[in-house]
Design a protein around this motif. Structure first.
Motif, PDB file in Angstrom:
ATOM      1  N   VAL A 126       0.824  -1.216   0.000  1.00 25.11           N
ATOM      2  CA  VAL A 126       0.000   0.000   0.000  1.00 25.11           C
ATOM      3  C   VAL A 126       0.857   1.264   0.000  1.00 25.11           C
ATOM      4  O   VAL A 126       0.386   2.341  -0.396  1.00 25.11           O
ATOM      5  N   LEU A 138      -6.788  -0.143  -6.228  1.00 25.79           N
ATOM      6  CA  LEU A 138      -7.231  -0.959  -5.102  1.00 25.79           C
ATOM      7  C   LEU A 138      -7.750  -2.313  -5.567  1.00 25.79           C
ATOM      8  O   LEU A 138      -7.486  -3.345  -4.955  1.00 25.79           O
ATOM      9  N   ARG A 139      -8.480  -2.303  -6.675  1.00 26.46           N
ATOM     10  CA  ARG A 139      -9.043  -3.545  -7.200  1.00 26.46           C
ATOM     11  C   ARG A 139      -7.944  -4.498  -7.674  1.00 26.46           C
ATOM     12  O   ARG A 139      -8.109  -5.720  -7.644  1.00 26.46           O
ATOM     13  N   LEU A 144      -3.349  -6.768  -0.896  1.00 32.60           N
ATOM     14  CA  LEU A 144      -4.502  -6.165  -0.226  1.00 32.60           C
ATOM     15  C   LEU A 144      -5.731  -7.049  -0.380  1.00 32.60           C
ATOM     16  O   LEU A 144      -6.416  -7.373   0.598  1.00 32.60           O
ATOM     17  N   ASN A 145      -6.018  -7.462  -1.601  1.00 29.42           N
ATOM     18  CA  ASN A 145      -7.206  -8.276  -1.839  1.00 29.42           C
ATOM     19  C   ASN A 145      -7.074  -9.670  -1.243  1.00 29.42           C
ATOM     20  O   ASN A 145      -8.049 -10.221  -0.723  1.00 29.42           O
ATOM     21  N   ILE A 148      -7.772  -9.361   2.519  1.00 29.36           N
ATOM     22  CA  ILE A 148      -9.198  -9.156   2.777  1.00 29.36           C
ATOM     23  C   ILE A 148      -9.976 -10.458   2.559  1.00 29.36           C
ATOM     24  O   ILE A 148     -10.792 -10.870   3.391  1.00 29.36           O
ATOM     25  N   GLN A 249     -16.617  -4.290  -0.584  1.00 29.74           N
ATOM     26  CA  GLN A 249     -15.245  -4.566  -0.987  1.00 29.74           C
ATOM     27  C   GLN A 249     -14.448  -3.267  -1.111  1.00 29.74           C
ATOM     28  O   GLN A 249     -13.297  -3.193  -0.671  1.00 29.74           O
ATOM     29  N   ARG A 253     -11.184  -2.111   1.194  1.00 28.57           N
ATOM     30  CA  ARG A 253      -9.918  -1.796   0.520  1.00 28.57           C
ATOM     31  C   ARG A 253      -9.427  -0.404   0.910  1.00 28.57           C
ATOM     32  O   ARG A 253      -8.249  -0.216   1.217  1.00 28.57           O
ATOM     33  N   ALA A 257      -6.129   0.150   3.182  1.00 29.05           N
ATOM     34  CA  ALA A 257      -5.028   0.830   2.500  1.00 29.05           C
ATOM     35  C   ALA A 257      -4.647   2.121   3.211  1.00 29.05           C
ATOM     36  O   ALA A 257      -3.455   2.414   3.412  1.00 29.05           O
TER      37      ALA A 257
END
Length: 292
Positions: A126, A138-139, A144-145, A148, A249, A253, A257
């Protein structure tokens, strides 16, 4: 209004644990239903206020959730929702979007605090994101994903849900009539050892893309959490998939982040909870990062 709505919301949730669903005066369920009625009265006022300030052809009527619920029309019958349908849907959004969101972020922080490698990998990733953050970045942020999705796999905020058969079904020699109600367990699906190796462990690598340097084939589940199929039904699926899926979502994120980009996070006093949502309650201390 916000304070009273908050108090009524908490009282309403408290009734979910009642031993009876009969409105016997003085019981927690009866008080919860009174609180629900007060919430719906408040929502009624909010709908009237929105409609008076935002006619159907206004920008806010077209781009906000409230506007779409009030003015949106059924594509087949070209009708708008009744007032009761509007209120029920808004109440559902309040419930589904409040407790599940705070449970998700606190549970994610708990798991990261217990897994330093994942915390460090996420903080590093991040730190490279732009400021302000963009939805596309972010997607497409793999760590990160993965963090999560793995947090949701370990502790799905909603442990299960229900579906009703609209026609007679046959399955493995059993017959189920139209109208049969089925309970599906999200928690059992996401802890299935046949699908998830070492399911009891928080392992972000299971959801990393194969080209990522931290990817490990030893833990790869072969499941794409973005699809949300039967092995990862965090938001349900099919025509009744959670309406707030994309927004939830995005929220998580952005929160994760921003927190990890700007601060070091120290988690304290974690407590496992199961109701009104599944996850972890925590206290946490933020220390401003000097540099990465």
């Amino acid at each position: 209004m916000i304070a009273s709505l908050h108090d009524d919301f908490k009282q309403w949730l408290g009734g979910f644990m009642s031993l009876t669903t009969k409105q016997i005066p003085g019981t927690s369920f009866a008080e919860a239903m009174k609180a629900r009625d007060r919430i719906l009265d408040t929502v009624d006022v909010l709908i009237d206020k929105f409609m008076s300030e935002n006619p159907e052809d206004s920008e806010r009527a077209q781009i906000t959730i409230m506007g779409r619920l009030i003015y949106g029309k059924d594509k087949d019958e070209n009708r708008v929702m009744t007032r009761d349908e509007m209120k029920d849907n808004i109440l559902n959004l309040i419930f589904a979007g409040h407790d599940t969101t705070y449970a998700s972020i606190s549970t994610l922080l708990y798991h990261l605090s217990e897994n330093k490698d994942a915390m460090d990998a996420l903080a590093t990733e991040v730190s490279t994101l732009s400021d302000p953050l963009t939805a596309d970045e972010l997607r497409n942020a793999p760590v990160l994903n993965a963090c999560i999705h793995e947090s949701w796999r370990c502790d799905p905020p909603v442990a299960g849900s229900f579906r009703k058969a609209v026609k007679e079904l046959q399955h493995k020699g059993y017959s189920f009539g139209a109208g049969s109600v089925f309970n599906y367990s999200i928690l059992m699906a996401t802890t299935d050892e046949k699908v998830y190796k070492s399911h009891e462990k928080f392992e972000t690598r299971r959801f990393l893309p194969k080209e990522h340097p931290l990817y490990s084939s030893d833990i790869d589940s072969g499941i794409d959490p973005f699809q949300g199929r039967s092995s990862y039904p965090i938001f349900g699926g099919g025509t009744h998939v959670c309406l707030g899926k994309a927004f939830a979502q995005l929220e998580l994120r952005v929160l994760a982040a921003r927190l990890l980009k700007g601060y070091k996070v120290e988690v304290r006093n974690p407590e496992k909870v199961y109701f009104p949502v599944n996850g972890w309650n925590i206290e946490f201390k933020l220390t401003k990062r000097k540099s990465m």
